[in-house]
Motif scaffolding. Structure first.
Motif, PDB file in Angstrom:
ATOM      1  N   CYS A 283      49.822  31.249  27.767  1.00 21.84           N
ATOM      2  CA  CYS A 283      49.391  30.357  28.491  1.00 21.84           C
ATOM      3  C   CYS A 283      49.468  30.421  29.904  1.00 21.84           C
ATOM      4  O   CYS A 283      50.448  30.938  30.545  1.00 21.84           O
ATOM      5  CB  CYS A 283      49.187  28.736  28.318  1.00 21.84           C
ATOM      6  SG  CYS A 283      49.183  28.288  26.320  1.00 21.84           S
ATOM      7  N   ASP A 284      48.341  30.000  30.914  1.00 23.04           N
ATOM      8  CA  ASP A 284      48.691  30.156  32.399  1.00 23.04           C
ATOM      9  C   ASP A 284      49.030  28.328  32.607  1.00 23.04           C
ATOM     10  O   ASP A 284      48.955  27.782  31.873  1.00 23.04           O
ATOM     11  CB  ASP A 284      47.103  30.567  32.974  1.00 23.04           C
ATOM     12  CG  ASP A 284      46.321  29.365  32.729  1.00 23.04           C
ATOM     13  OD1 ASP A 284      46.348  28.449  31.943  1.00 23.04           O
ATOM     14  OD2 ASP A 284      44.901  30.097  33.121  1.00 23.04           O
ATOM     15  N   ASP A 285      48.899  28.343  33.973  1.00 27.43           N
ATOM     16  CA  ASP A 285      49.554  27.127  34.501  1.00 27.43           C
ATOM     17  C   ASP A 285      48.475  26.210  34.825  1.00 27.43           C
ATOM     18  O   ASP A 285      48.379  25.247  35.911  1.00 27.43           O
ATOM     19  CB  ASP A 285      50.399  27.343  35.593  1.00 27.43           C
ATOM     20  CG  ASP A 285      51.793  27.881  35.243  1.00 27.43           C
ATOM     21  OD1 ASP A 285      52.277  27.657  33.924  1.00 27.43           O
ATOM     22  OD2 ASP A 285      52.442  28.678  35.676  1.00 27.43           O
ATOM     23  N   GLY A 286      47.028  26.668  34.778  1.00 24.74           N
ATOM     24  CA  GLY A 286      45.772  25.885  35.259  1.00 24.74           C
ATOM     25  C   GLY A 286      45.574  24.536  34.751  1.00 24.74           C
ATOM     26  O   GLY A 286      46.376  24.417  33.655  1.00 24.74           O
ATOM     27  N   LEU A 300      44.962  37.818  29.973  1.00 23.03           N
ATOM     28  CA  LEU A 300      44.865  36.378  30.265  1.00 23.03           C
ATOM     29  C   LEU A 300      44.494  36.072  31.797  1.00 23.03           C
ATOM     30  O   LEU A 300      43.884  35.542  32.325  1.00 23.03           O
ATOM     31  CB  LEU A 300      46.325  35.954  30.116  1.00 23.03           C
ATOM     32  CG  LEU A 300      46.476  34.277  30.607  1.00 23.03           C
ATOM     33  CD1 LEU A 300      45.593  33.401  29.767  1.00 23.03           C
ATOM     34  CD2 LEU A 300      47.888  33.679  30.473  1.00 23.03           C
ATOM     35  N   PRO A 301      44.983  37.142  32.739  1.00 26.20           N
ATOM     36  CA  PRO A 301      44.566  36.822  34.008  1.00 26.20           C
ATOM     37  C   PRO A 301      43.037  37.062  34.094  1.00 26.20           C
ATOM     38  O   PRO A 301      42.274  36.246  35.021  1.00 26.20           O
ATOM     39  CB  PRO A 301      45.236  37.965  34.858  1.00 26.20           C
ATOM     40  CG  PRO A 301      46.389  38.223  34.027  1.00 26.20           C
ATOM     41  CD  PRO A 301      46.102  38.126  32.606  1.00 26.20           C
ATOM     42  N   SER A 302      42.286  37.980  33.527  1.00 29.57           N
ATOM     43  CA  SER A 302      40.993  38.082  33.751  1.00 29.57           C
ATOM     44  C   SER A 302      40.338  36.721  32.983  1.00 29.57           C
ATOM     45  O   SER A 302      39.245  36.239  33.362  1.00 29.57           O
ATOM     46  CB  SER A 302      40.379  39.448  32.918  1.00 29.57           C
ATOM     47  OG  SER A 302      41.052  40.403  33.620  1.00 29.57           O
ATOM     48  N   PRO A 339      36.215  31.781  23.072  1.00 30.22           N
ATOM     49  CA  PRO A 339      35.439  32.933  22.296  1.00 30.22           C
ATOM     50  C   PRO A 339      36.457  34.185  22.790  1.00 30.22           C
ATOM     51  O   PRO A 339      37.287  34.323  23.676  1.00 30.22           O
ATOM     52  CB  PRO A 339      34.389  33.274  23.299  1.00 30.22           C
ATOM     53  CG  PRO A 339      34.478  32.510  24.573  1.00 30.22           C
ATOM     54  CD  PRO A 339      35.137  31.367  24.367  1.00 30.22           C
ATOM     55  N   SER A 340      36.503  34.926  21.602  1.00 33.29           N
ATOM     56  CA  SER A 340      37.570  36.151  21.752  1.00 33.29           C
ATOM     57  C   SER A 340      37.323  36.703  22.860  1.00 33.29           C
ATOM     58  O   SER A 340      36.311  37.800  23.101  1.00 33.29           O
ATOM     59  CB  SER A 340      37.271  37.096  20.540  1.00 33.29           C
ATOM     60  OG  SER A 340      38.077  38.030  20.589  1.00 33.29           O
ATOM     61  N   PRO A 341      38.326  37.035  23.746  1.00 31.15           N
ATOM     62  CA  PRO A 341      38.313  37.649  24.864  1.00 31.15           C
ATOM     63  C   PRO A 341      38.390  39.211  25.017  1.00 31.15           C
ATOM     64  O   PRO A 341      37.860  39.901  25.343  1.00 31.15           O
ATOM     65  CB  PRO A 341      39.483  37.447  25.892  1.00 31.15           C
ATOM     66  CG  PRO A 341      40.459  36.790  24.832  1.00 31.15           C
ATOM     67  CD  PRO A 341      39.735  36.191  23.661  1.00 31.15           C
ATOM     68  N   ARG A 347      38.936  47.881  28.467  1.00 26.32           N
ATOM     69  CA  ARG A 347      40.118  48.777  29.110  1.00 26.32           C
ATOM     70  C   ARG A 347      41.080  47.517  30.034  1.00 26.32           C
ATOM     71  O   ARG A 347      41.290  47.712  31.120  1.00 26.32           O
ATOM     72  CB  ARG A 347      39.713  49.658  30.178  1.00 26.32           C
ATOM     73  CG  ARG A 347      39.191  50.958  29.335  1.00 26.32           C
ATOM     74  CD  ARG A 347      38.763  51.854  30.565  1.00 26.32           C
ATOM     75  NE  ARG A 347      38.212  53.230  29.644  1.00 26.32           N
ATOM     76  CZ  ARG A 347      37.055  53.466  29.266  1.00 26.32           C
ATOM     77  NH1 ARG A 347      36.072  52.293  29.342  1.00 26.32           N
ATOM     78  NH2 ARG A 347      36.817  54.532  28.496  1.00 26.32           N
ATOM     79  N   GLY A 348      41.187  46.521  29.163  1.00 26.22           N
ATOM     80  CA  GLY A 348      42.317  45.493  29.931  1.00 26.22           C
ATOM     81  C   GLY A 348      41.554  44.750  31.004  1.00 26.22           C
ATOM     82  O   GLY A 348      42.230  43.642  31.390  1.00 26.22           O
ATOM     83  N   GLU A 349      40.315  44.431  30.905  1.00 30.94           N
ATOM     84  CA  GLU A 349      39.645  43.708  31.872  1.00 30.94           C
ATOM     85  C   GLU A 349      38.293  43.004  31.416  1.00 30.94           C
ATOM     86  O   GLU A 349      37.709  43.697  30.273  1.00 30.94           O
ATOM     87  CB  GLU A 349      39.230  44.444  33.209  1.00 30.94           C
ATOM     88  CG  GLU A 349      40.224  45.254  34.011  1.00 30.94           C
ATOM     89  CD  GLU A 349      41.247  43.915  34.609  1.00 30.94           C
ATOM     90  OE1 GLU A 349      40.581  42.790  34.917  1.00 30.94           O
ATOM     91  OE2 GLU A 349      42.138  44.109  35.021  1.00 30.94           O
ATOM     92  N   ILE A 350      37.821  41.923  31.799  1.00 25.46           N
ATOM     93  CA  ILE A 350      36.471  41.524  31.255  1.00 25.46           C
ATOM     94  C   ILE A 350      35.557  41.806  32.205  1.00 25.46           C
ATOM     95  O   ILE A 350      35.381  41.355  33.266  1.00 25.46           O
ATOM     96  CB  ILE A 350      36.809  39.949  30.975  1.00 25.46           C
ATOM     97  CG1 ILE A 350      37.698  39.550  30.166  1.00 25.46           C
ATOM     98  CG2 ILE A 350      35.105  39.120  30.827  1.00 25.46           C
ATOM     99  CD1 ILE A 350      37.747  37.887  29.762  1.00 25.46           C
ATOM    100  N   PRO A 351      34.733  42.953  31.706  1.00 22.39           N
ATOM    101  CA  PRO A 351      33.779  43.182  32.945  1.00 22.39           C
ATOM    102  C   PRO A 351      32.645  42.371  33.571  1.00 22.39           C
ATOM    103  O   PRO A 351      32.087  42.399  34.597  1.00 22.39           O
ATOM    104  CB  PRO A 351      33.117  44.596  32.292  1.00 22.39           C
ATOM    105  CG  PRO A 351      33.081  44.135  30.981  1.00 22.39           C
ATOM    106  CD  PRO A 351      34.260  43.579  30.659  1.00 22.39           C
ATOM    107  N   ASP A 352      32.294  41.255  32.723  1.00 25.31           N
ATOM    108  CA  ASP A 352      31.501  40.399  33.190  1.00 25.31           C
ATOM    109  C   ASP A 352      32.005  38.924  33.056  1.00 25.31           C
ATOM    110  O   ASP A 352      31.645  38.210  32.024  1.00 25.31           O
ATOM    111  CB  ASP A 352      30.049  40.472  32.302  1.00 25.31           C
ATOM    112  CG  ASP A 352      28.778  39.796  32.856  1.00 25.31           C
ATOM    113  OD1 ASP A 352      28.994  38.978  33.756  1.00 25.31           O
ATOM    114  OD2 ASP A 352      27.741  40.116  32.393  1.00 25.31           O
ATOM    115  N   PRO A 353      32.610  38.551  34.104  1.00 24.48           N
ATOM    116  CA  PRO A 353      33.356  37.086  33.729  1.00 24.48           C
ATOM    117  C   PRO A 353      32.317  36.099  33.526  1.00 24.48           C
ATOM    118  O   PRO A 353      32.441  35.062  32.996  1.00 24.48           O
ATOM    119  CB  PRO A 353      34.145  37.056  35.159  1.00 24.48           C
ATOM    120  CG  PRO A 353      34.327  38.445  35.664  1.00 24.48           C
ATOM    121  CD  PRO A 353      32.923  39.243  35.196  1.00 24.48           C
TER     122      PRO A 353
END
Length: 442
Positions: A283-286, A300-302, A339-341, A347-353
């Motif tokens: 988890c993040d801290d948000g 997680l960062p994306s 939803p499943s990230p 390639r380790g990023e979500i191209p359409d946030p």
């Protein structure tokens, strides 16, 4: 005596008997020649090209998870398996095409030994190409995977299945006197490998190309070895039944294959078991907190960045998620399913946030409204409100076509200040969205 005396004295005209290499050296030389010539090396290159081209076209589906990489490589057997059978069949009919069968039969080498040398290219090169392709896919997955490890035993079992298909194709090529046997057997193999994907019986686990679809599982340690015994046993039994002097020797590998088949079918879905380490939440801290499983922790960062604006609008609203979670466990109090990230990553990023956030809002307000009449004025008004709320929380132009009236509601929501929007969201999240009369209008 004179020749012997001349040999001792170093006479250049002496008759020296030829040096005959040991049998094992002759065998290695013949084996090397068999492996270097013919369709073997070309078949390995074809397998590598087919695997890499196909896997590259599906890279968003597997790059980042070892389970997906292994599973899709198994599906590659649907294409590479028929190729191995065709290569084996063509290799098996080589002596008949060259009319050298009688010549080879006159050699002092045993029939089984000759057959093993002849089948070597079909049994070695296609699985070698498959392993090379699998190694390339593993190197491509490594930088983006968040956890877990590659399932090497599964990949090895796939390579053994490729070798077994090559051997079975070779035996068929020796028995079938038809030049079109190779493409016909390849078509039959493709159908046979694809049938388990549509079967609902435990026997589907006998198919070497059957893919497992769960993300947070791992295979039992003996799944790969048992699969190897199953496929290699069938191929060994067919080869011994064809070439061995005592055909009863084929019963031993056949018995081992049957025993492995019984174990695989009796275990069924238990061949894959939950992996707590892979499903562990990170988890993040948000606020609200965003949590993904350990296998997707590099995403997680994306994910947090994609949900930042949505979380800012939901922060402090009663009934809003306290924590977004992903994984196989059911959400608890205050938790909401993400939803499943991985499905929307590349390639380790979500191209359409923005699309991911809009999809998360859809998960947030999803309800089972079966039996509801959507063809009433109140239902159409509620649908327009729902569409406006979703676009206001997570705007995205390509999610759907705006419903009539939703643009008016969206302008009203956009004109609200912080306190007004929080008050409205409190009413909206407390309403039963399946009842049109309870959906508040902005």
């Amino acid at each position: 005596m004179a020749a012997a005396d001349s040999a001792k004295t170093g006479d250049p005209g002496a008759l020296v008997p030829p040096t005959i290499p040991p049998p094992h050296r002759r065998t290695r030389g013949v084996l090397g020649t068999e492996l270097r010539r013919g369709v073997g090396p070309w078949s390995a290159g074809a397998v590598v090209v087919v695997c890499w081209v196909t896997m590259y076209g599906k890279s968003p589906q597997w790059m980042g998870r070892w389970t997906e990489t292994t599973g899709l490589l198994r599906v590659m057997l649907l294409i590479c398996g028929p190729l191995a059978v065709a290569v084996g069949c063509w290799q098996g009919g080589r002596e008949r095409r060259r009319a050298t069968g009688d010549l080879l039969a006159s050699l002092p080498r045993a029939p089984l030994r000759r057959t093993l040398l002849a089948v070597a290219p079909a049994a070695v090169w296609p699985p070698a190409g498959y392993l090379l392709a699998a190694a390339g896919c593993a190197l491509a997955t490594w930088p983006y995977t968040g956890g877990g490890r590659p399932f090497l035993s599964q990949t090895a079992a796939d390579a053994v299945a490729m070798a077994a298909l090559g051997v079975l194709g070779f035996v068929a090529g020796r028995l079938i006197r038809w030049r079109l046997a190779a493409p016909l057997l390849a078509a039959v193999t493709y159908i046979g490998l694809g049938i388990p994907a549509y079967a609902d019986s435990p026997a589907r686990w006998l198919g070497p190309a059957y893919q497992h679809w769960y993300f947070w599982d791992r295979p039992v340690w003996w799944f790969g070895p048992a699969s190897m015994v199953w496929t290699a046993g069938l191929a060994g039994a067919a080869l011994l039944a064809y070439a061995a002097r005592r055909r009863t020797s084929a019963l031993l590998p056949l018995t081992a294959a049957c025993a492995a088949a019984v174990v695989l079918t009796q275990t069924g879905d238990g061949l894959w078991r939950p992996d707590p380490a892979a499903a562990r939440l990170v988890c993040d801290d948000g606020t609200p907190r965003v949590c993904v499983t350990a296998v997707d922790r590099k995403l997680l960062p994306s994910v947090s960045a994609a949900l930042a604006d949505l979380n800012a609008k939901l922060r402090g609203v009663p009934g809003a998620p306290v924590r977004w979670i992903d994984g196989p466990r059911a959400p608890g109090p205050g938790e909401w399913q993400l939803p499943s990230p991985f499905r929307l990553s590349e390639r380790g990023e979500i191209p359409d946030p923005a699309y991911y956030a809009n999809w998360a809002v859809g998960y947030l307000f999803s309800q089972d409204c079966s039996g509801t009449d959507f063809d009433t004025p109140a239902a159409r008004r509620a649908a327009a409100v729902n569409d406006a709320v979703r676009q206001w929380l997570a705007p995205h132009p390509d999610t759907n076509i705006p419903l009539p009236g939703s643009e008016v509601h969206l302008r009203r929501l956009s004109a609200m200040d912080r306190a007004e929007s929080r008050a409205y969201l409190t009413l909206y999240m407390a309403a039963d969205l399946c009842r049109a009369d309870q959906v508040p209008v902005p």
